[in-house]
Scaffold this active site. Structure first.
Site, PDB file in Angstrom:
ATOM      1  N   THR A  38       0.836  -1.207   0.000  1.00 44.57           N
ATOM      2  CA  THR A  38       0.000   0.000   0.000  1.00 44.57           C
ATOM      3  C   THR A  38       0.869   1.254   0.000  1.00 44.57           C
ATOM      4  O   THR A  38       0.679   2.153  -0.824  1.00 44.57           O
ATOM      5  CB  THR A  38      -0.933  -0.014   1.235  1.00 44.57           C
ATOM      6  OG1 THR A  38      -1.713  -1.207   1.186  1.00 44.57           O
ATOM      7  CG2 THR A  38      -1.846   1.202   1.257  1.00 44.57           C
TER       8      THR A  38
ATOM      9  N   ASN B 246      -5.665  -9.581  -7.666  1.00 40.23           N
ATOM     10  CA  ASN B 246      -5.720 -10.347  -6.423  1.00 40.23           C
ATOM     11  C   ASN B 246      -6.961 -11.224  -6.327  1.00 40.23           C
ATOM     12  O   ASN B 246      -6.973 -12.218  -5.625  1.00 40.23           O
ATOM     13  CB  ASN B 246      -5.650  -9.415  -5.202  1.00 40.23           C
ATOM     14  CG  ASN B 246      -6.534  -8.212  -5.324  1.00 40.23           C
ATOM     15  OD1 ASN B 246      -6.377  -7.419  -6.247  1.00 40.23           O
ATOM     16  ND2 ASN B 246      -7.473  -8.076  -4.422  1.00 40.23           N
TER      17      ASN B 246
ATOM     18  N   HIS C  29       4.359 -10.116   2.733  1.00 42.14           N
ATOM     19  CA  HIS C  29       3.472 -11.116   3.348  1.00 42.14           C
ATOM     20  C   HIS C  29       2.700 -11.953   2.341  1.00 42.14           C
ATOM     21  O   HIS C  29       1.968 -12.875   2.716  1.00 42.14           O
ATOM     22  CB  HIS C  29       2.540 -10.472   4.396  1.00 42.14           C
ATOM     23  CG  HIS C  29       1.419  -9.644   3.868  1.00 42.14           C
ATOM     24  ND1 HIS C  29       0.126 -10.108   3.837  1.00 42.14           N
ATOM     25  CD2 HIS C  29       1.372  -8.384   3.389  1.00 42.14           C
ATOM     26  CE1 HIS C  29      -0.664  -9.147   3.360  1.00 42.14           C
ATOM     27  NE2 HIS C  29       0.067  -8.087   3.083  1.00 42.14           N
TER      28      HIS C  29
ATOM     29  N   THR D 245      13.729   4.851  10.980  1.00 40.51           N
ATOM     30  CA  THR D 245      14.581   3.704  11.329  1.00 40.51           C
ATOM     31  C   THR D 245      13.976   2.421  10.757  1.00 40.51           C
ATOM     32  O   THR D 245      12.774   2.173  10.891  1.00 40.51           O
ATOM     33  CB  THR D 245      14.741   3.608  12.866  1.00 40.51           C
ATOM     34  OG1 THR D 245      15.300   4.835  13.303  1.00 40.51           O
ATOM     35  CG2 THR D 245      15.647   2.452  13.260  1.00 40.51           C
TER      36      THR D 245
ATOM     37  N   CYS E 168     -10.384  -7.061   2.336  1.00 40.62           N
ATOM     38  CA  CYS E 168     -10.895  -5.872   3.012  1.00 40.62           C
ATOM     39  C   CYS E 168     -12.363  -5.641   2.706  1.00 40.62           C
ATOM     40  O   CYS E 168     -13.008  -4.836   3.360  1.00 40.62           O
ATOM     41  CB  CYS E 168     -10.059  -4.653   2.627  1.00 40.62           C
ATOM     42  SG  CYS E 168      -9.982  -4.410   0.870  1.00 40.62           S
TER      43      CYS E 168
HETATM   44  N1  PLP Z   1      -1.962  -4.721  -4.000  1.00 37.45           N
HETATM   45  C1  PLP Z   1      -2.498  -5.937  -4.128  1.00 37.45           C
HETATM   46  C2  PLP Z   1      -2.799  -6.459  -5.500  1.00 37.45           C
HETATM   47  C3  PLP Z   1      -2.790  -6.703  -3.008  1.00 37.45           C
HETATM   48  O1  PLP Z   1      -3.353  -7.906  -3.143  1.00 37.45           O
HETATM   49  C4  PLP Z   1      -2.491  -6.170  -1.730  1.00 37.45           C
HETATM   50  C5  PLP Z   1      -2.834  -6.933  -0.501  1.00 37.45           C
HETATM   51  O2  PLP Z   1      -3.898  -7.504  -0.381  1.00 37.45           O
HETATM   52  C6  PLP Z   1      -1.908  -4.900  -1.648  1.00 37.45           C
HETATM   53  C7  PLP Z   1      -1.654  -4.202  -2.810  1.00 37.45           C
HETATM   54  C8  PLP Z   1      -1.570  -4.268  -0.331  1.00 37.45           C
HETATM   55  O3  PLP Z   1      -0.345  -4.755   0.150  1.00 37.45           O
HETATM   56  P1  PLP Z   1       0.012  -4.571   1.710  1.00 37.45           P
HETATM   57  O4  PLP Z   1      -0.931  -5.430   2.470  1.00 37.45           O
HETATM   58  O5  PLP Z   1       1.439  -5.025   1.817  1.00 37.45           O
HETATM   59  O6  PLP Z   1      -0.128  -3.109   2.007  1.00 37.45           O
END
Ligand code: PLP
Length: 394
Positions: A76, A154, A204, A240, A328
């Site tokens: 993000t 995703n 992650h 940091t 989400c």
């Molecule tokens: N972009 C995509 C395509 C994702 O699937 C996700 C996480 O679900 C993100 C961005 C966000 O990544 P992060 O959770 O590391 O902020």
């Protein structure tokens, strides 16, 4: 509390299990090696060196140079900062181009930029989730500050032709950012062969820790940071460093590089096997998105006549973790904006579930999950036939 060994985890696009080798490599940096990487003495320099190894490993995974990687708090932040930088550096350009199927990390940011006075062109997709290159090219304008297009979706796993999109942007001198959070570690990526300016990564999703990611900044691309303060990350991302998480990300990237070829094949086989077993039990089930051009680990399925919220609730009771739409959005009644953008009919939209696999899954998970899904779908169908207005999950 559900014990981890009781679940069948098929939600690897939401997050992944930490690889034990990643934990092992992180631990010394949570206990013994607590020096500040910016400190001048050897105890700090040791940590600094370890961060540089992590940077090399992350760079190697995407075919970039270590100097092109800055560590962030995740996908993000990486995507936000690429867009922010482009707008800061080009004050006369107030137009952005993105797509209708982006993750909320980009989508919500663009909404916020539009509210603040930017103009945002959202390029749509077809029924299969594919983008039309001509429509995309027409969206690019002399005042376009940046394009942001995801590499792999995703929800459906559908892949965008990033090389072609980036080439079109470059031809019009528009900087190009790709959210590669879901693509990295699942398909081969060589940033140095592509006309990209920025790429977002997240640890992650590749069996690394949460709360750490990276932004690839192509060596000749101008970048202005969003944060100001200490000079860390070459002044491009001050604060940091989250040392243990960065070390873990490095190890996860290294494992992903070494497993990529074999893992993608094995995981694809598991996913395809799962779909075959589902179709044998529920012949009406459909795959959402282009089946031949998607991530090897993702299966977005719809079960017409079955409400996905009820399905998820029952699957949860049997310990199957999967999701409807992106994580989400879960809990909200809004149908997935991705599937909506693909113009799927309401019945397909409302009955969609995403299953996503990883190297920690095996054939037993697949067989158990397919059997449970088949049973639960049948149960919900019987209920809705006997009383179409009530979906009972008790
Ligand atoms: N972009 C995509 C395509 C994702 O699937 C996700 C996480 O679900 C993100 C961005 C966000 O990544 P992060 O959770 O590391 O902020």
């Amino acid at each position: 509390m559900i014990e981890p060994d009781q679940i069948i985890y098929l939600d690897n696009n939401a997050t992944t299990r930490l690889d034990p080798a990643v934990v092992e490599e992180m631990l010394p940096f949570l206990t013994s090696y607590y020096g500040n990487p910016s400190s001048a003495y050897g105890f700090g320099a040791q940590v600094r060196d370890a961060i540089e190894v992590a940077r090399e490993r992350v760079a190697a995974l995407i075919g970039a140079a270590p100097g092109e990687i800055i560590f962030t708090s995740g996908g993000t932040e990486s995507s936000n900062s690429a867009l922010h930088s482009a707008l800061q550096l080009q004050p006369a350009r107030r137009h952005l181009v993105t797509t209708a199927v982006e993750h909320s990390a980009t989508r919500r940011h663009c909404e916020q930029l539009a509210a603040a006075g930017c103009e945002v062109t959202i390029v749509g997709v077809d029924h299969e989730g594919a983008i039309d290159l001509d429509v995309f090219a027409q969206a690019l304008r002399p005042d376009t500050a940046i394009v942001s297009a995801m590499w792999a979706n995703n929800e459906t796993g559908v892949l965008f032709p990033i090389a072609e999109l980036a080439e079109l942007a470059r031809a019009k001198r528009v900087p190009f950012h790709t959210d590669a959070v879901q693509a990295v570690g699942k398909i081969p990526i060589r940033a140095s062969d592509l006309p990209l300016n920025f790429m977002s990564l997240s640890a992650h999703k590749i069996h690394g820790p949460k709360g750490v990611g990276a932004l690839y900044i192509q060596r000749h691309s101008a970048f202005r940071p969003s944060l100001f303060g200490g000079g860390q990350e070459g002044d491009r991302r001050p604060g940091t460093e989250n040392v243990a998480a960065i070390i873990g990300f490095g190890k996860a990237a290294d494992l992903a590089s070494s497993f990529l070829a074999e893992e993608a094949g094995r995981v694809r086989h598991l996913r395809d096997d799962f779909e075959s077993q589902i179709f044998a039990r529920v012949p009406e089930a459909v795959v959402n998105g282009d089946r031949s051009n998607r991530l090897p680990n993702t299966s977005s399925l719809s079960f017409p006549g079955v409400d996905s919220a009820a399905l998820l609730l029952l699957l949860d009771r049997y310990g199957v973790c999967c999701s409807a739409g992106s994580a989400c959005l879960t809990g909200s009644l809004e149908a997935s904006h991705v599937l909506r953008a693909m113009h799927l009919d309401e019945a397909t939209l409302r009955s969609s579930v995403r299953f996503s696999f990883s190297r920690f899954n095996d054939g037993t998970d697949v067989a158990r999950a397919a059997e449970i899904v088949g049973r639960v779908v049948e149960q919900l169908r019987v209920q809705s036939r006997s009383n179409p207005s009530v979906v009972r999950v008790a």
